[in-house]
Design a protein around this motif. Sequence first.
Motif, PDB file in Angstrom:
ATOM      1  N   LEU A 137       0.805  -1.204   0.000  1.00 30.00           N
ATOM      2  CA  LEU A 137       0.000   0.000   0.000  1.00 30.00           C
ATOM      3  C   LEU A 137       0.848   1.269   0.000  1.00 30.00           C
ATOM      4  N   SER A 138       2.087   1.164   0.417  1.00 30.85           N
ATOM      5  CA  SER A 138       2.914   2.368   0.518  1.00 30.85           C
ATOM      6  C   SER A 138       3.205   2.978  -0.856  1.00 30.85           C
ATOM      7  N   ASN A 139       3.246   2.175  -1.891  1.00 30.27           N
ATOM      8  CA  ASN A 139       3.531   2.694  -3.233  1.00 30.27           C
ATOM      9  C   ASN A 139       2.280   2.862  -4.087  1.00 30.27           C
ATOM     10  N   LEU A 140       1.121   2.656  -3.508  1.00 35.37           N
ATOM     11  CA  LEU A 140      -0.113   2.690  -4.283  1.00 35.37           C
ATOM     12  C   LEU A 140      -0.332   4.036  -4.974  1.00 35.37           C
ATOM     13  N   SER A 141      -0.172   5.139  -4.264  1.00 41.58           N
ATOM     14  CA  SER A 141      -0.418   6.445  -4.892  1.00 41.58           C
ATOM     15  C   SER A 141       0.639   6.739  -5.958  1.00 41.58           C
ATOM     16  N   GLN A 142       1.862   6.285  -5.754  1.00 42.41           N
ATOM     17  CA  GLN A 142       2.903   6.468  -6.763  1.00 42.41           C
ATOM     18  C   GLN A 142       2.568   5.651  -8.012  1.00 42.41           C
ATOM     19  N   ASN A 143       2.083   4.436  -7.840  1.00 44.04           N
ATOM     20  CA  ASN A 143       1.687   3.614  -8.980  1.00 44.04           C
ATOM     21  C   ASN A 143       0.514   4.233  -9.734  1.00 44.04           C
ATOM     22  N   ILE A 144      -0.446   4.780  -9.013  1.00 41.39           N
ATOM     23  CA  ILE A 144      -1.593   5.427  -9.649  1.00 41.39           C
ATOM     24  C   ILE A 144      -1.130   6.621 -10.474  1.00 41.39           C
ATOM     25  N   ASN A 145      -0.249   7.443  -9.907  1.00 41.85           N
ATOM     26  CA  ASN A 145       0.269   8.599 -10.640  1.00 41.85           C
ATOM     27  C   ASN A 145       1.061   8.167 -11.870  1.00 41.85           C
ATOM     28  N   SER A 146       1.825   7.103 -11.735  1.00 39.67           N
ATOM     29  CA  SER A 146       2.607   6.595 -12.856  1.00 39.67           C
ATOM     30  C   SER A 146       1.698   6.134 -13.994  1.00 39.67           C
ATOM     31  N   VAL A 147       0.621   5.438 -13.677  1.00 42.02           N
ATOM     32  CA  VAL A 147      -0.323   4.971 -14.695  1.00 42.02           C
ATOM     33  C   VAL A 147      -1.034   6.161 -15.356  1.00 42.02           C
ATOM     34  N   LYS A 148      -1.380   7.175 -14.587  1.00 37.77           N
ATOM     35  CA  LYS A 148      -2.024   8.372 -15.141  1.00 37.77           C
ATOM     36  C   LYS A 148      -1.084   9.079 -16.123  1.00 37.77           C
ATOM     37  N   LYS A 149       0.177   9.232 -15.743  1.00 38.47           N
ATOM     38  CA  LYS A 149       1.153   9.883 -16.625  1.00 38.47           C
ATOM     39  C   LYS A 149       1.351   9.087 -17.899  1.00 38.47           C
ATOM     40  N   ARG A 150       1.386   7.766 -17.784  1.00 37.67           N
ATOM     41  CA  ARG A 150       1.544   6.908 -18.958  1.00 37.67           C
ATOM     42  C   ARG A 150       0.333   7.063 -19.887  1.00 37.67           C
ATOM     43  N   GLY A 151      -0.860   7.155 -19.317  1.00 39.52           N
ATOM     44  CA  GLY A 151      -2.072   7.356 -20.111  1.00 39.52           C
ATOM     45  C   GLY A 151      -2.035   8.677 -20.858  1.00 39.52           C
ATOM     46  N   GLU A 152      -1.578   9.738 -20.192  1.00 42.64           N
ATOM     47  CA  GLU A 152      -1.464  11.042 -20.838  1.00 42.64           C
ATOM     48  C   GLU A 152      -0.444  11.001 -21.975  1.00 42.64           C
ATOM     49  N   TYR A 153       0.664  10.294 -21.751  1.00 40.00           N
ATOM     50  CA  TYR A 153       1.691  10.157 -22.783  1.00 40.00           C
ATOM     51  C   TYR A 153       1.125   9.435 -24.006  1.00 40.00           C
ATOM     52  N   LEU A 154       0.395   8.360 -23.772  1.00 37.66           N
ATOM     53  CA  LEU A 154      -0.170   7.599 -24.888  1.00 37.66           C
ATOM     54  C   LEU A 154      -1.214   8.393 -25.661  1.00 37.66           C
ATOM     55  N   LYS A 155      -1.994   9.220 -24.967  1.00 41.09           N
ATOM     56  CA  LYS A 155      -2.954  10.083 -25.658  1.00 41.09           C
ATOM     57  C   LYS A 155      -2.233  11.072 -26.561  1.00 41.09           C
ATOM     58  N   GLY A 156      -1.110  11.601 -26.109  1.00 42.77           N
ATOM     59  CA  GLY A 156      -0.302  12.512 -26.915  1.00 42.77           C
ATOM     60  C   GLY A 156       0.275  11.813 -28.134  1.00 42.77           C
ATOM     61  N   GLN A 157       0.666  10.553 -27.971  1.00 44.17           N
ATOM     62  CA  GLN A 157       1.210   9.785 -29.091  1.00 44.17           C
ATOM     63  C   GLN A 157       0.157   9.535 -30.168  1.00 44.17           C
ATOM     64  N   GLU A 158      -1.106   9.384 -29.764  1.00 40.21           N
ATOM     65  CA  GLU A 158      -2.180   9.155 -30.729  1.00 40.21           C
ATOM     66  C   GLU A 158      -2.364  10.347 -31.655  1.00 40.21           C
ATOM     67  N   LYS A 159      -2.065  11.540 -31.176  1.00 38.93           N
ATOM     68  CA  LYS A 159      -2.248  12.760 -31.963  1.00 38.93           C
ATOM     69  C   LYS A 159      -1.203  12.902 -33.068  1.00 38.93           C
ATOM     70  N   ILE A 160      -0.050  12.245 -32.919  1.00 38.70           N
ATOM     71  CA  ILE A 160       1.008  12.339 -33.916  1.00 38.70           C
ATOM     72  C   ILE A 160       0.623  11.497 -35.125  1.00 38.70           C
ATOM     73  N   GLU A 161       0.655  12.122 -36.294  1.00 38.04           N
ATOM     74  CA  GLU A 161       0.255  11.437 -37.518  1.00 38.04           C
ATOM     75  C   GLU A 161       1.444  10.747 -38.163  1.00 38.04           C
ATOM     76  N   GLU A 162       1.182   9.598 -38.766  1.00 40.82           N
ATOM     77  CA  GLU A 162       2.218   8.898 -39.522  1.00 40.82           C
ATOM     78  C   GLU A 162       2.351   9.588 -40.868  1.00 40.82           C
ATOM     79  N   LYS A 163       3.556  10.061 -41.172  1.00 44.40           N
ATOM     80  CA  LYS A 163       3.763  10.745 -42.446  1.00 44.40           C
ATOM     81  C   LYS A 163       5.222  10.661 -42.855  1.00 44.40           C
TER      82      LYS A 163
END
Length: 94
Positions: A1-27
């Motif tokens: 439980l001690s790392n739970l909030s850190q893991n949650i924040n890490s997953v949120k940041k990864r989700g934001e990163y992946l959303k940004g990657q979706e916006k980049i077009e293949e060209k």
Amino acid sequence: LSNLSQNINSVKKRGEYLKGQEKIEEKEETINGITIKIDKDENGVKLFFPSIPSPEIRSKLKSNGFHWSPSNKAWQRMTSDWAITLAKDIAKEK
């Protein structure tokens, strides 16, 4: 439980990163004879030079995180907005 909030924040940041990657077009575009390809399948920005780049250009590529891929015959690094900007800047300098 001690790392739970850190893991949650890490997953949120990864989700934001992946959303940004979706916006980049293949060209693919060519600047000064250098082809820049954004490949979403391999998650990479690739630079294809018509001949071997000068030592100064190779040094600049390496210092900006690009590496030579013998299998792709291109200089590449992971896709990001910054990587795309660097690739265009390097191509314009040649």
